[in-house]
Write a protein that holds these residues in place. Structure first.
Motif, PDB file in Angstrom:
ATOM      1  N   UNK A 378       1.634   9.600  -1.085  1.00  0.00           N
ATOM      2  CA  UNK A 378       1.637  10.014   0.319  1.00  0.00           C
ATOM      3  C   UNK A 378       0.589  11.094   0.547  1.00  0.00           C
ATOM      4  N   UNK A 379      -0.249  10.904   1.553  1.00  0.00           N
ATOM      5  CA  UNK A 379      -1.288  11.879   1.886  1.00  0.00           C
ATOM      6  C   UNK A 379      -2.520  11.803   1.005  1.00  0.00           C
ATOM      7  N   UNK A 380      -2.553  10.885   0.047  1.00  0.00           N
ATOM      8  CA  UNK A 380      -3.701  10.771  -0.856  1.00  0.00           C
ATOM      9  C   UNK A 380      -4.854  10.051  -0.164  1.00  0.00           C
ATOM     10  N   UNK A 381      -6.069  10.501  -0.448  1.00  0.00           N
ATOM     11  CA  UNK A 381      -7.273   9.868   0.100  1.00  0.00           C
ATOM     12  C   UNK A 381      -7.916   9.030  -0.997  1.00  0.00           C
ATOM     13  N   UNK A 382      -7.940   7.729  -0.768  1.00  0.00           N
ATOM     14  CA  UNK A 382      -8.357   6.765  -1.785  1.00  0.00           C
ATOM     15  C   UNK A 382      -9.633   6.048  -1.341  1.00  0.00           C
ATOM     16  N   UNK A 383     -10.561   5.889  -2.260  1.00  0.00           N
ATOM     17  CA  UNK A 383     -11.754   5.089  -1.999  1.00  0.00           C
ATOM     18  C   UNK A 383     -11.672   3.765  -2.737  1.00  0.00           C
ATOM     19  N   UNK A 384     -12.086   2.678  -2.082  1.00  0.00           N
ATOM     20  CA  UNK A 384     -12.150   1.361  -2.716  1.00  0.00           C
ATOM     21  C   UNK A 384     -13.616   0.970  -2.842  1.00  0.00           C
ATOM     22  N   UNK A 385     -14.086   0.763  -4.053  1.00  0.00           N
ATOM     23  CA  UNK A 385     -15.480   0.385  -4.272  1.00  0.00           C
ATOM     24  C   UNK A 385     -15.517  -0.830  -5.197  1.00  0.00           C
ATOM     25  N   UNK A 386     -16.665  -1.457  -5.226  1.00  0.00           N
ATOM     26  CA  UNK A 386     -16.847  -2.641  -6.065  1.00  0.00           C
ATOM     27  C   UNK A 386     -17.815  -3.600  -5.404  1.00  0.00           C
ATOM     28  N   UNK A 387     -18.212  -4.602  -6.151  1.00  0.00           N
ATOM     29  CA  UNK A 387     -19.158  -5.576  -5.630  1.00  0.00           C
ATOM     30  C   UNK A 387     -18.502  -6.413  -4.536  1.00  0.00           C
ATOM     31  N   UNK A 539      -3.069  12.580   6.205  1.00  0.00           N
ATOM     32  CA  UNK A 539      -2.735  11.161   6.271  1.00  0.00           C
ATOM     33  C   UNK A 539      -3.028  10.484   4.929  1.00  0.00           C
ATOM     34  N   UNK A 540      -2.339   9.379   4.687  1.00  0.00           N
ATOM     35  CA  UNK A 540      -2.725   8.516   3.577  1.00  0.00           C
ATOM     36  C   UNK A 540      -3.932   7.724   4.048  1.00  0.00           C
ATOM     37  N   UNK A 541      -5.059   7.909   3.389  1.00  0.00           N
ATOM     38  CA  UNK A 541      -6.311   7.301   3.843  1.00  0.00           C
ATOM     39  C   UNK A 541      -6.873   6.375   2.779  1.00  0.00           C
ATOM     40  N   UNK A 542      -7.255   5.185   3.213  1.00  0.00           N
ATOM     41  CA  UNK A 542      -7.909   4.210   2.331  1.00  0.00           C
ATOM     42  C   UNK A 542      -9.294   3.950   2.904  1.00  0.00           C
ATOM     43  N   UNK A 543     -10.325   4.242   2.105  1.00  0.00           N
ATOM     44  CA  UNK A 543     -11.702   4.127   2.567  1.00  0.00           C
ATOM     45  C   UNK A 543     -12.404   3.033   1.758  1.00  0.00           C
ATOM     46  N   UNK A 544     -12.819   1.966   2.450  1.00  0.00           N
ATOM     47  CA  UNK A 544     -13.647   0.945   1.795  1.00  0.00           C
ATOM     48  C   UNK A 544     -15.087   1.443   1.838  1.00  0.00           C
ATOM     49  N   UNK A 545     -15.697   1.596   0.678  1.00  0.00           N
ATOM     50  CA  UNK A 545     -17.012   2.234   0.604  1.00  0.00           C
ATOM     51  C   UNK A 545     -18.037   1.286   0.017  1.00  0.00           C
ATOM     52  N   UNK A 546     -19.147   1.144   0.720  1.00  0.00           N
ATOM     53  CA  UNK A 546     -20.304   0.432   0.181  1.00  0.00           C
ATOM     54  C   UNK A 546     -21.362   1.446  -0.269  1.00  0.00           C
ATOM     55  N   UNK A 547     -21.464   2.531   0.521  1.00  0.00           N
ATOM     56  CA  UNK A 547     -22.324   3.644   0.097  1.00  0.00           C
ATOM     57  C   UNK A 547     -21.433   4.681  -0.574  1.00  0.00           C
ATOM     58  N   UNK A 554     -13.301  12.236  -2.091  1.00  0.00           N
ATOM     59  CA  UNK A 554     -11.947  11.690  -2.017  1.00  0.00           C
ATOM     60  C   UNK A 554     -11.136  12.037  -3.267  1.00  0.00           C
ATOM     61  N   UNK A 555      -9.827  11.942  -3.119  1.00  0.00           N
ATOM     62  CA  UNK A 555      -8.940  12.329  -4.220  1.00  0.00           C
ATOM     63  C   UNK A 555      -9.033  11.363  -5.404  1.00  0.00           C
ATOM     64  N   UNK A 556      -9.219  10.077  -5.105  1.00  0.00           N
ATOM     65  CA  UNK A 556      -9.261   9.088  -6.178  1.00  0.00           C
ATOM     66  C   UNK A 556     -10.051   7.881  -5.701  1.00  0.00           C
ATOM     67  N   UNK A 557     -10.739   7.249  -6.654  1.00  0.00           N
ATOM     68  CA  UNK A 557     -11.527   6.065  -6.355  1.00  0.00           C
ATOM     69  C   UNK A 557     -11.014   4.919  -7.216  1.00  0.00           C
TER      70      UNK A 557
END
Length: 600
Positions: A378-387, A539-547, A554-557
């Motif tokens: 809860x409240x964690x900021x997460x990045x999603x990366x990959x091809x 907030x619990x944030x999920x960030x899809x990242x290309x750059x 962010x807290x975790x990727x």
């Protein structure tokens, strides 16, 4: 039996019950329509009888008091029947107008509501323009179908049966001629309509739908058309579709013409038989001039109704064909439906758990996710990366339940989202897409879309937090400015800031950001990055990242690779891992940035 012949009767078997169900929602109006129109028809049915009596009275001579009285009685009856016909038909027409409009409105609303709730896959595989055409064409076809059934076919059947009975009571042979002729005519019309006209009409409707889809496809992508100077190419594309449409419609209309000619030929035979029979009866002394008048007048009424019956059956078939695709929308599976016992979900902290999730895309033999397990606190900021294609976008779509998992569970705050209502789930998840879609409405309405009851002060505050207020106030109408279809009047950076303002105002506990800073100038990127940092707090944030520059803080990727989480950690941890996927992506982007800087 061919597939086409198997599907021919299906349209009527499905469409007519669909229409009758809507009739039953307005029983009193349906009764009023039927009573008014049938009353007018019965009045018309008895008109020839009194016309014959009037002729007999007139031929008896004006000096005969009995004949004069009979003439006045017949005349009064004719006038009274005319008045009854006018009044009853007016009453029926008064009832059928709101009756039909109510059904048309209900059908359009129900179709729209159903289309709105179809799955993401359905919308991805359907042309919006084609869907609109199906709904509008079916809606107007319902108007024709109601008129055909209630104002045309029902009165026609009453006239045919009634006239056959009245003539048969006086001269059974003439009643038999009328009965047999009517049955032959109607049977031939139905067969021609179903077996000759309907298949052609169904095919021409399919091409009509395709014309709508082609138009919508080109018009919604007009910016791309202009950028490649491809107007002539799109003109040619539409011309090819219209050429096929024209050929199909020509065949349908010509079949209508052939059917009409065959109907007229049968009517000519019936006319000859009836008039010839009346003359034979007169020559045999079994019919008076009034009787002949009665027969002729009855026949011409029957003829008018019979000729109309052919048109009405053709109209019935046409309206059924036009409604077929609309009714099919109601028969299609929703795709992602709420469970029977679904309850609203209450999200407070926003803890998300993928518990042994397996997911297949339809038509793919191997699963994208195979027993994927991951927890977002809860409240964690997460990045999603990959091809591309590694599973990042699918992850957030599953969180929104745009697709159902094949196995396993997705929990938010310990609640299985498959057991929650979709509306309650998605209303508590704010999303800012890579290419935000705005409605062709005012800026205020677009910002308040996630919270429609918000006042102007709240809207402006959300815009300020999103760094959008200043550019909005520079527009001639400020927050009342219409943004154009999909927001085309605004730049990419302005659309992003409006989307962020919408997310601020929605104030949802879970936030999804789909690379909201890609393809923007440095000034817009800086403003949006500031707004994003504000928006993610608490907030619990999920960030899809290309750059990858957008996920450094962010807290975790989570690093996706072919549907699995290959690596996870902070930016510093992952960038230091020799031979890691993240480090490889980071180094390639750094090299590209250096080359761009050197070129400038």
């Amino acid at each position: 039996m061919t597939t086409q012949s198997k599907t021919r009767p299906t349209a009527i078997r499905v469409v007519l019950p669909f229409v009758f169900r809507h009739w039953l929602k307005q029983p009193m109006r349906a009764i009023a329509v039927a009573f008014g129109l049938l009353g007018a028809t019965v009045a018309d049915l008895f008109m020839p009888l009194f016309s014959g009596r009037l002729v007999d009275a007139v031929t008896a001579g004006a000096t005969d008091p009995t004949a004069r009285r009979a003439a006045f009685i017949a005349f009064g009856a004719i006038v009274a029947l005319g008045v009854v016909s006018v009044v009853m038909r007016f009453a029926g027409m008064q009832a059928i107008v709101p009756f039909t409009l109510r059904i048309m409105s209900d059908v359009a609303r129900e179709a729209f509501a159903r289309v709105q709730r179809f799955s993401t896959d359905w919308h991805a595989n359907s042309f919006a323009g084609s869907t609109v055409r199906k709904v509008t064409r079916g809606m107007w076809a319902l108007d024709l179908l109601n008129d055909t059934l209630l104002m045309a076919l029902l009165p026609s059947i009453v006239v045919l049966v009634g006239s056959m009975i009245l003539l048969g009571l006086h001269w059974p042979s003439l009643g038999l001629v009328i009965g047999i002729g009517s049955l032959v005519y109607i049977a031939m019309t139905v067969i021609l309509s179903i077996r000759v006209v309907a298949p052609a009409a169904r095919l021409s409707n399919a091409w009509d739908t395709r014309v709508g889809g082609t138009l919508a496809d080109a018009l919604t992508c007009n910016a791309v058309v202009k950028s490649f100077g491809a107007e002539s190419r799109e003109d040619g594309r539409l011309a090819r579709v219209i050429t096929r449409w024209r050929a199909r419609v020509l065949r349908t209309w010509m079949r209508y013409n052939y059917t009409s000619t065959a109907q007229l030929a049968v009517l000519l035979c019936v006319r000859a038989a009836v008039i010839g029979g009346a003359l034979l009866l007169w020559m045999a002394g079994r019919a008076t001039p009034g009787d002949v008048t009665f027969v002729l007048t009855s026949y011409y009424i029957i003829h008018a109704y019979l000729s109309d019956v052919g048109m009405h059956i053709n109209n019935l078939q046409r309206s059924v064909n036009d409604m077929e695709e609309l009714v099919a929308i109601h028969d299609e599976a929703i795709g992602i439906d709420d469970a029977a016992d679904a309850l609203p979900i209450a999200i407070h902290g926003g803890r998300i758990v993928f518990d042994e999730v397996t997911f297949h895309y339809r038509g793919h033999p191997t699963p994208l996710y195979d027993r994927l397990s991951v927890e977002i606190r809860a409240g964690e900021r997460i990045g999603l990366v990959g091809r591309s294609g590694s599973g990042k976008t699918t992850f957030v779509k599953l969180v929104q339940r745009l697709y159902d998992v094949s196995d396993g569970r997705i929990l938010i705050d310990g609640q299985d989202i498959a057991k929650a209502t979709q509306q309650s789930l998605r209303s508590q998840i704010a999303i800012v897409q890579q290419d935000p879609i705005l409605f062709h409405r005012s800026l205020a309405e677009n910002i308040a879309y996630g919270r429609p009851g918000a006042g102007m002060a709240a809207i402006q505050h959300a815009a300020q937090l999103a760094n959008a207020h200043d550019f909005v106030m520079r527009l001639p109408k400020g927050y009342g400015t219409l943004v154009g279809e999909r927001g085309v009047k605004l730049s990419g950076g302005e659309r992003q800031r409006v989307a962020l303002a919408r997310a601020f105002l929605a104030d949802a506990p879970v936030l999804i950001l789909d690379e909201a800073t890609s393809s923007l100038d440095s000034e817009s990127e800086a403003l949006i990055q500031q707004a994003m940092e504000r928006l993610m707090k608490g907030r619990t944030a999920i960030v899809i990242a290309h750059r990858l520059s957008t996920v450094r803080s962010l807290d975790r990727i989570l690093v996706f690779d072919h549907g699995r989480i290959a690596e996870q950690g902070t930016h510093a941890t992952l960038a230091a891992r020799a031979g890691g996927i993240y480090r490889g992506l980071f180094e390639r982007q750094a090299q590209q940035a250096d080359r761009v800087a050197a070129a400038e």
